[in-house]
Design an enzyme around this catalytic site. Structure first.
Site, PDB file in Angstrom:
ATOM      1  N   GLY A 167      -4.991   6.417   8.688  1.00  0.00           N
ATOM      2  CA  GLY A 167      -4.780   7.242   9.483  1.00  0.00           C
ATOM      3  C   GLY A 167      -6.496   6.924  10.436  1.00  0.00           C
ATOM      4  N   TYR A 222      -7.381  25.727   6.290  1.00  0.00           N
ATOM      5  CA  TYR A 222      -7.604  24.778   6.869  1.00  0.00           C
ATOM      6  C   TYR A 222      -8.625  25.216   7.441  1.00  0.00           C
ATOM      7  CZ  TYR A 222      -7.237  20.332   9.320  1.00  0.00           C
ATOM      8  OH  TYR A 222      -7.108  19.488   9.956  1.00  0.00           O
ATOM      9  N   LYS A 267     -12.327  22.891   7.631  1.00  0.00           N
ATOM     10  CA  LYS A 267     -12.930  22.603   8.768  1.00  0.00           C
ATOM     11  C   LYS A 267     -14.131  23.117   9.409  1.00  0.00           C
ATOM     12  CE  LYS A 267     -10.594  19.054   8.311  1.00  0.00           C
ATOM     13  NZ  LYS A 267     -10.454  17.419   8.052  1.00  0.00           N
ATOM     14  N   VAL A 295      -2.877  14.225  16.414  1.00  0.00           N
ATOM     15  CA  VAL A 295      -3.073  13.024  15.643  1.00  0.00           C
ATOM     16  C   VAL A 295      -2.574  13.030  15.026  1.00  0.00           C
ATOM     17  CG1 VAL A 295      -4.661  10.857  15.290  1.00  0.00           C
ATOM     18  CG2 VAL A 295      -5.827  12.496  17.024  1.00  0.00           C
TER      19      VAL A 295
END
Length: 251
Positions: free
Chosen positions: A14, A150, A154, A183
């Site tokens: 990635g 999550y 973050k 993405v």
């Protein structure tokens, strides 16, 4: 980044791997940290002599401590650090289990302690640049992808970015973050079949982005590389939205 060394934690796929490619293409040296021996070997084969690899499970406390010890004995100047490790497994808040929460927080713990070790190297050698890969989900909830744990992790990484920018600036260390939206990377393999990731994301999320498409690793890696470079020598504490316009408003 010519003749400079960059440590990329989570650099085997990635955005991390794409950043490594860009650095190596400019003559820089990279050290990739990942948990998969196969992915590390494949990355090494593609990147060549300017890349080193270290296998480490960031959820294993002993493995993280061993990597910290290795960094602390590193005599080379680590000019750049990219914190690219992550997992993404959407689950409704009421269905989250302690293990789900702990998985995200163990990565944050590893990121915190490894960044501290690298920062000490940078202090000893006269400075450097750190880029964290945060997330749009830390700023904006998405009904289709419930991600409370999550997002909490973050958001903490975003906060850490700003705190470190303040504390480390006197040592010549800049700390910034990128905040991507959707993405196409293997991170979605936690809930989408790997061969279906691109079709699923482009089919379901292109329209979510005002620019009209989901992102590719190169879209974000270009900004990471920019933030590592001297071209952004007066930028620190910034969390850059690299998100196809999502934070400006959903199309």
């Amino acid at each position: 980044m010519t003749n400079k060394t960059t440590l990329i934690i989570g650099g085997t796929s990635g955005m991390g791997l794409e950043t490594a490619h860009r650095i190596v293409a400019q003559g820089g040296h990279v050290t990739l940290v990942g948990s998969s021996a196969a992915k590390l070997d494949a990355a090494k084969a593609k990147l060549g002599a300017l890349a080193d690899i270290i296998r480490t499970d960031l959820t294993d406390t002993a493995a993280v401590e061993a990597l910290i010890a290795r960094i602390e004995t590193e005599t080379r100047h680590i000019h750049g650090l990219v914190n690219a490790a992550g997992v993404f497994a959407p689950k409704p808040f009421l269905e989250h289990e302690a293990a789900d929460y702990d998985r995200y927080m163990s990565l944050n713990r590893a990121t915190f302690l490894l960044t501290q070790a690298v920062a000490r190297n940078m202090v000893a050698h006269g400075g450097g640049a750190i880029v964290n890969i945060g997330s749009m989900w830390a700023k904006q909830a998405v009904r289709a992808t419930p991600s409370s744990a999550y997002s909490m992790a973050k958001a903490g990484l975003h906060a850490l970015t700003q705190h470190l920018a303040m504390e480390l600036a006197p040592h010549g260390i800049r700390v910034n973050a990128v905040s991507p939206a959707v993405v196409i990377t293997p991170i979605y393999g936690a809930f989408i079949e790997p061969e279906q990731i691109e079709a699923t994301l482009t089919g379901g999320f292109d329209g979510f982005h005002p620019i009209g498409r989901v992102g590719r690793p190169a879209d974000v890696a270009a900004t990471i590389q920019h933030l590592l470079s001297d071209n952004t020598a007066w930028v620190t504490g910034a969390i850059w939205d690299v998100d196809g316009g999502v934070m400006a408003g959903v199309a």
